[in-house]
Design a protein around this motif. Sequence first.
Motif, PDB file in Angstrom:
ATOM      1  N   TYR A  64      67.538  40.767  68.004  1.00  0.00           N
ATOM      2  CA  TYR A  64      68.469  39.644  68.160  1.00  0.00           C
ATOM      3  C   TYR A  64      69.741  39.879  67.345  1.00  0.00           C
ATOM      4  N   ILE A  65      69.577  40.379  66.126  1.00  0.00           N
ATOM      5  CA  ILE A  65      70.744  40.654  65.280  1.00  0.00           C
ATOM      6  C   ILE A  65      71.620  41.732  65.919  1.00  0.00           C
ATOM      7  N   ALA A  66      70.987  42.750  66.478  1.00  0.00           N
ATOM      8  CA  ALA A  66      71.747  43.806  67.171  1.00  0.00           C
ATOM      9  C   ALA A  66      72.500  43.222  68.369  1.00  0.00           C
ATOM     10  N   PHE A  67      71.848  42.310  69.063  1.00  0.00           N
ATOM     11  CA  PHE A  67      72.452  41.635  70.207  1.00  0.00           C
ATOM     12  C   PHE A  67      73.675  40.829  69.768  1.00  0.00           C
ATOM     13  N   PHE A 104      79.511  39.104  69.358  1.00  0.00           N
ATOM     14  CA  PHE A 104      80.202  38.127  68.534  1.00  0.00           C
ATOM     15  C   PHE A 104      80.964  38.782  67.392  1.00  0.00           C
ATOM     16  N   LYS A 105      81.911  38.043  66.850  1.00  0.00           N
ATOM     17  CA  LYS A 105      82.653  38.499  65.682  1.00  0.00           C
ATOM     18  C   LYS A 105      81.781  38.357  64.434  1.00  0.00           C
ATOM     19  N   PRO A 106      82.082  39.153  63.399  1.00  0.00           N
ATOM     20  CA  PRO A 106      81.250  39.151  62.185  1.00  0.00           C
ATOM     21  C   PRO A 106      80.984  37.771  61.582  1.00  0.00           C
ATOM     22  N   LYS A 107      82.000  36.904  61.519  1.00  0.00           N
ATOM     23  CA  LYS A 107      81.800  35.571  60.930  1.00  0.00           C
ATOM     24  C   LYS A 107      80.776  34.767  61.730  1.00  0.00           C
ATOM     25  N   THR A 108      80.837  34.892  63.055  1.00  0.00           N
ATOM     26  CA  THR A 108      79.887  34.176  63.905  1.00  0.00           C
ATOM     27  C   THR A 108      78.485  34.728  63.729  1.00  0.00           C
ATOM     28  N   VAL A 109      78.385  36.056  63.623  1.00  0.00           N
ATOM     29  CA  VAL A 109      77.078  36.693  63.423  1.00  0.00           C
ATOM     30  C   VAL A 109      76.454  36.201  62.118  1.00  0.00           C
ATOM     31  N   LYS A 110      77.252  36.137  61.066  1.00  0.00           N
ATOM     32  CA  LYS A 110      76.734  35.670  59.771  1.00  0.00           C
ATOM     33  C   LYS A 110      76.218  34.235  59.871  1.00  0.00           C
ATOM     34  N   PHE A 139      58.399  35.283  67.383  1.00  0.00           N
ATOM     35  CA  PHE A 139      59.089  35.212  66.098  1.00  0.00           C
ATOM     36  C   PHE A 139      58.483  36.254  65.160  1.00  0.00           C
ATOM     37  N   ASN A 140      59.054  37.450  65.211  1.00  0.00           N
ATOM     38  CA  ASN A 140      58.576  38.525  64.350  1.00  0.00           C
ATOM     39  C   ASN A 140      59.743  39.431  63.980  1.00  0.00           C
ATOM     40  N   LYS A 141      59.447  40.409  63.139  1.00  0.00           N
ATOM     41  CA  LYS A 141      60.496  41.291  62.630  1.00  0.00           C
ATOM     42  C   LYS A 141      61.249  41.992  63.747  1.00  0.00           C
ATOM     43  N   GLN A 142      60.547  42.544  64.716  1.00  0.00           N
ATOM     44  CA  GLN A 142      61.201  43.308  65.775  1.00  0.00           C
ATOM     45  C   GLN A 142      62.114  42.438  66.627  1.00  0.00           C
TER      46      GLN A 142
END
Length: 230
Positions: free
Chosen positions: A29-32, A37-43, A21-24
Motif C-alpha cells: 500500500y505504501i508503495a502504491f 501521490f505527493k510526499p506530503k499526502t503519502v505522509k 491487515f499485515n506487513k506485506q
Amino acid sequence: MSIKAYSIDLKQFLEFSHNNFNKQVICDYIAFLHNIFKPKTVKRKIATLKALTHYLMIEDIIDTNPFSKIETAFREPILLPKTIPISIIKDILAAAYTAFSSASSEYSKKTAARDIAVLELLFATGARVSEICSLKSTSISLTNYIIKFYGKGSKERIIQIENVNVRSAVDNYRKMFEEEINSTGFFFVNRLHKRLTEQSVRAMINKYAAITNSGMHITPHMFRHSFATL
C-alpha cells in the motif's frame, strides 16, 4: 487532520487491502501511495494508518504491530524557490516606466511613480512585501540612501541603495508624495492616504505582469528570491 480526510484515507486503504491487515499488505500500500501521490499526502495517509493500528492494538483487535518492522521514514524532495527571469523583471519595470511617461493625469502619474519605486525596491533590496509596506518615513534616508527594514522577530536589517535608477525612482516618488508621507508616517501610501497594503502590491505586480504577456504567475516573494540568485 480533519475527520473527512481521515475517513477518505481509511476507505482507500480498505479498498486496497480487501480486509487484509499485515506487513506485506501495508508495504504494498505504501508503495502504491508513492506512485500516485505527493510526499506530503503519502505522509498523511501513513499517519492515518498508524493511528488505525494504534487503535486496533489498544482494543486488542490485533496482537502485533505490523509497523514495527516497516521503515516508513523518507525525505521529502527539496523544492527550490521560484525566481523571475531577468528578462521578465526588465519587462515589468519597463511597463511601469511606460505607464509613468504616458500618464494622462496627475493621479495616474503619481500612481505610476509609486509603483516604480515599490518594484525597484523589491528587486534591489530583496525585502519582503510586508517590510516594504510597513516601511516608516523615518526608516529611509535619502541623504545617504540607507534603509532600515524590520523583518520577522523585529530583526533590523540595514541596506544601502547603490543603483542610481533605484535612487532616482525613490527620490521622484518622495517628491510627488511628500505631503501624504508626512501625514501618515509611512513611506508608501495608497490613494486613501493610508499605508500601502500587501494586497495592493500584489495587484500592482499582477497588473504589470499581465502587460508583459509573460504567462507567468508572479508573486512579491519571487522578487526576493530573484534578488538572492541574481
